[in-house]
Design an enzyme around this catalytic site. Structure first.
Site, short mmCIF file in Angstrom:
data_model
loop_
_atom_site.label_atom_id
_atom_site.label_comp_id
_atom_site.label_asym_id
_atom_site.label_seq_id
_atom_site.Cartn_x
_atom_site.Cartn_y
_atom_site.Cartn_z
N TYR A 1 -34.88 5.38 41.62
CA TYR A 1 -35.59 6.55 41.12
C TYR A 1 -37.10 6.29 41.02
O TYR A 1 -37.53 5.25 40.53
CB TYR A 1 -35.04 6.94 39.75
CG TYR A 1 -35.53 8.27 39.25
CD1 TYR A 1 -35.45 9.40 40.06
CD2 TYR A 1 -36.08 8.41 37.98
CE1 TYR A 1 -35.91 10.63 39.62
CE2 TYR A 1 -36.53 9.64 37.53
CZ TYR A 1 -36.45 10.75 38.36
OH TYR A 1 -36.90 11.95 37.91
N ASP B 1 -34.33 11.08 33.60
CA ASP B 1 -35.51 11.09 32.74
C ASP B 1 -35.52 12.38 31.91
O ASP B 1 -34.56 13.15 31.94
CB ASP B 1 -36.80 10.93 33.56
CG ASP B 1 -36.97 12.03 34.61
OD1 ASP B 1 -36.20 13.01 34.58
OD2 ASP B 1 -37.87 11.90 35.45
N ARG C 1 -39.58 7.92 39.45
CA ARG C 1 -40.39 8.17 38.25
C ARG C 1 -39.97 7.17 37.18
O ARG C 1 -38.96 7.34 36.51
CB ARG C 1 -40.21 9.60 37.74
CG ARG C 1 -40.79 10.63 38.68
CD ARG C 1 -40.79 12.03 38.10
NE ARG C 1 -40.99 12.98 39.18
CZ ARG C 1 -40.02 13.65 39.77
NH1 ARG C 1 -38.77 13.50 39.36
NH2 ARG C 1 -40.28 14.47 40.76
N HIS D 1 -34.39 1.82 32.44
CA HIS D 1 -34.90 2.25 33.73
C HIS D 1 -35.13 1.04 34.62
O HIS D 1 -35.04 -0.09 34.19
CB HIS D 1 -36.20 3.03 33.55
CG HIS D 1 -35.96 4.41 33.02
ND1 HIS D 1 -36.96 5.33 32.89
CD2 HIS D 1 -34.83 5.01 32.59
CE1 HIS D 1 -36.46 6.45 32.39
NE2 HIS D 1 -35.17 6.28 32.20
N ASP E 1 -31.55 14.02 37.26
CA ASP E 1 -32.31 12.77 37.29
C ASP E 1 -32.37 12.07 35.93
O ASP E 1 -32.31 12.71 34.88
CB ASP E 1 -33.75 13.04 37.78
CG ASP E 1 -33.78 13.32 39.28
OD1 ASP E 1 -32.80 12.96 39.97
OD2 ASP E 1 -34.77 13.89 39.75
N GLU F 1 -37.06 15.26 32.11
CA GLU F 1 -36.88 16.53 32.82
C GLU F 1 -35.42 16.72 33.22
O GLU F 1 -34.85 17.79 33.05
CB GLU F 1 -37.77 16.60 34.07
CG GLU F 1 -39.26 16.74 33.80
CD GLU F 1 -39.63 17.94 32.93
OE1 GLU F 1 -39.07 19.03 33.13
OE2 GLU F 1 -40.49 17.77 32.04
N GLU G 1 -30.03 18.71 40.57
CA GLU G 1 -31.13 19.67 40.60
C GLU G 1 -31.73 19.91 41.97
O GLU G 1 -32.59 20.76 42.12
CB GLU G 1 -32.23 19.29 39.60
CG GLU G 1 -32.97 17.99 39.90
CD GLU G 1 -32.23 16.78 39.36
OE1 GLU G 1 -31.23 16.39 40.00
OE2 GLU G 1 -32.66 16.21 38.35
#
Ligand SMILES: [Zn+2]
Ligand SMILES: [Zn+2]
Length: 662
Positions: A305, A85, A307, A351, A83, A87, A10
């Site tokens: 990452y 997550d 987030r 995560h 990514d 989104e 992205e």
């Protein structure tokens, strides 16, 4: 040579890093964020039919979709490497759904952009996680429904162009309520009495350092001194009495390292230590994650990452950091077993904490490849991670009770026995000056060096900073790793709150919006209810709930409030003593997106309007205008009412540099 496989990500920086690492067989293309979303000008959600969303290609993004389609032609495999997550999952799934309906798209997930992590991810691709996609859609639909219906009400009542969001409005409420607590706070006077004491000098000459003790009790009761008279009386009463050691207590205390960073703690600590606001922290962290060129045109992701709400650390990284600690600091600094940290409810075990990807790349070693902000944040993350796997600091804490007649003083001091993790990660409180207490014995008589009463006032609760607001949002369960920074950013952009010297002030506009929403939409503005919705979205992600259930639970009471508000909200008119110079009608205060202004009551027949000035004269010689608060993309400033004839501008009002908004 034609590349064999297509990889979609992205962001362009991430594409560049992946391209370098993956090599010649992979063409990496960036989608530049979301390509498919709810329509911009319509609701785009069928509230009658299970809240079915109707997604459209975002205006202007069609070209990217066509490019992706073209690049996919003749490729062996298509990988979606967005990514890890909600989104990222949703961006990828929408692209697949839009242009690769009949093609196999392999979803690859990694938490760090390094050769070994990519290698692992590409040998075990998975299918899209539809629960994650649904949770993202659930949040999007909720936010859309709230924004779409609430904003017009704000226009009707306050000003055109305003908008309201779901979680932001609750965060606004926290700021507005704090603002009012501060305004309504009445400081109470109180006094403290401190004694500076030292050991009685022996005949030999020895320098004795003094220490401080504080009056804590009077006749077994907590010492409460309300005014100067009382304080003076006590000082007089004590002055010629003897101070005698009543009790000494020495204990060893341990202080354990904090867990490695997750998004919320990184944002807090970056504010406390570096004065970065939450948005800046995330921008810089993303640069470190997406790849920094550390020589020879070799970009790699320096951190995992950014987030995440998980403190979990990968096995490999744990091994690496433990051997680093042993080598660099020795065995006393390495706990027998790795330190483990409790995971939060709903935290994704898959995560990882935010940590450096290469322990062998300390910040000093790669300083020349980082800008100042990247260096500072990387150093913070690097040190915090190593510290999180080190042994605790140990202190000897001594507390001494000292009696003078009916008065009881208490002194406490601590000395470091072993620094442990503090060797590399200093805590703010450890930097404070310490009260060093000499060796004392029970019943020992002490010399009084000085007795000092001091006046204090109780303080109102502190304003929220980026740090304390993120902490509060997390505690209340109304923020998530991907939302803390955007929530704050939105409130500032809408001018509902302003950041001054790092602290948030609710604006008059923000307070008005908040009050209206609290009056008509108590449920939307309820912290507990919002936390409950966030929790349910987590459960959608875990596959234990579906969107329809939670949207229905939300929509019924929302619709009832909405109907009531639409029938009852009227625009309020605030008249002033001024009259319109063109038609003689009174001038009224109106709100615009840029704040308050004066408008003729005869609007729209009479269009006369003028700014509300600060009442401060323009300092430009011979100008005679008054200064007006204005807003530009870069923030607030004061300009002259005679603009464009006079170009005076200033960041603050000239005679009142420290003025804060009401
Ligand atoms: Zn008029
Ligand atoms: Zn002027």
């Amino acid at each position: 040579m034609k590349k064999q496989n297509l990889v979609i990500v992205e962001s362009p920086t991430k594409a560049k890093t992946l391209s370098k690492i993956l090599g010649n067989d992979f063409l990496v293309v960036s989608s530049m964020g979301h390509l498919i979303d709810l329509p911009q000008k319509k609701l785009g959600v069928d509230v009658e039919k299970n809240f079915q969303p109707s997604y459209v290609v975002i205006p202007g993004r069609k070209k990217v979709l066509e490019l992706l389609k073209k690049e996919a032609k003749g490729k062996n495999k298509i990988y979606m490497a967005t990514d890890p997550d909600r989104e990222g999952e949703a961006i990828g799934w929408h692209i697949k759904n839009q242009i690769f309906k009949n093609k196999k798209v392999l979803r690859v997930v990694f938490h760090e952009i390094t050769p070994s992590a990519l290698k692992n991810a590409f040998v075990q691709p998975r299918d899209f996680d539809l629960n994650m996609v649904e949770a993202q859609a659930g949040r999007r639909i909720l936010d859309r429904v709230v924004g779409y219906f609430l904003s017009p009400l704000l226009w009707k009542k306050i000003a055109r162009g305003l908008s309201a969001g779901r979680v932001q409005s609750v965060a606004l409420r926290l700021i507005v309520e704090r603002e009012r607590q501060i305004n309504n706070f009445i400081p109470q006077e109180y006094w403290e009495i401190e004694a500076e004491l030292k050991k009685v000098q022996s005949t030999e000459y020895r320098v004795q350092s003094s220490f401080m003790a504080k009056l804590v009790k009077i006749s077994e009761e907590k010492a409460e001194i309300k005014n100067k008279q009382q304080a003076d009386d006590i000082v007089l009463d004590i002055k010629n009495n003897t101070f005698k050691v009543l009790d000494i207590n020495t204990k060893e205390k341990k202080r354990y390292a904090d867990p490695p960073f997750i998004t919320s703690t990184l944002q807090q600590e970056a504010f406390n230590k570096l004065r970065f606001n939450a948005t800046k922290t995330m921008i810089v962290a993303q640069q470190l994650y997406e790849g920094i060129d550390i020589g020879d045109d070799n970009p790699i992701g320096l951190i995992t990452y950014m987030r995440t709400d998980s403190t979990h650390v990968a096995e490999e990284a744990l091994k690496e950091v433990r051997s680093h600690i042993l080598k660099k600091f020795g065995k006393d600094y390495l706990p027998k077993e790795p330190n483990t940290y409790k995971l939060k409810k709903h935290a994704q075990a898959a995560h990882e904490a935010i940590r450096p990807t290469f322990i062998a790349k300390p910040p000093e070693g790669i300083a020349k490849y980082l800008n100042e902000e990247q260096y500072k944040l990387y150093e913070l993350i690097y040190r915090r991670f190593i510290a999180s796997q080190m042994t605790p600091s140990r202190y000897s804490v001594t507390t001494v009770d000292i009696a003078v007649g009916k008065y009881l003083f208490s002194a406490s001091g601590s000395t470091l026995i072993f620094d442990g993790f503090a060797k590399i990660y200093n805590h703010n409180e450890l930097d404070k000056e310490k009260n060093v207490i000499p060796a004392l014995e029970k019943d020992e008589i002490l010399d009084l060096v000085n007795l000092s009463p001091s006046q204090h006032f109780t303080k109102p609760p502190a304003r929220y900073s980026d740090s304390s607001l993120v902490k509060k949002l997390e505690e209340e369960g109304i923020g998530r790793p991907s939302t803390y920074a955007p929530i704050i950013q939105t409130l500032v952009m809408r001018d509902y709150a302003r950041r001054l010297r790092g602290y948030f002030y609710a604006t008059e506009l923000g307070s008005k919006v908040c009050d209206l929403l609290v009056n008509y939409f108590p449920k939307i503005m309820d912290v507990k209810f919002t936390a409950h919705m966030e929790e349910e979205l987590d459960e959608v992600e875990e596959g234990r709930l579906n969107n329809t259930t939670i949207l229905e639970e939300f929509y019924q009471p929302f619709k009832a409030s909405l109907d009531y508000a639409q029938a009852n909200i009227k625009k309020e008119v605030l008249t002033t003593n001024e009259t319109c110079p063109q038609c003689g009608k009174p001038m009224v205060i109106k709100w615009g997106r840029k704040g308050k202004f004066l408008s003729c009551f005869g609007f729209p027949q009479c269009k006369f309007a003028k700014s509300i000035t600060s009442g401060v004269k323009c300092p430009e010689v011979g100008c005679g205008g008054e200064l007006i608060e204005r807003r530009s993309r870069r923030g607030f400033f004061f300009g002259c009412s005679n603009y464009p004839k006079c170009n005076f501008i200033s960041k603050n009002l000239p005679q009142d540099q420290d003025k804060e908004p009401a």
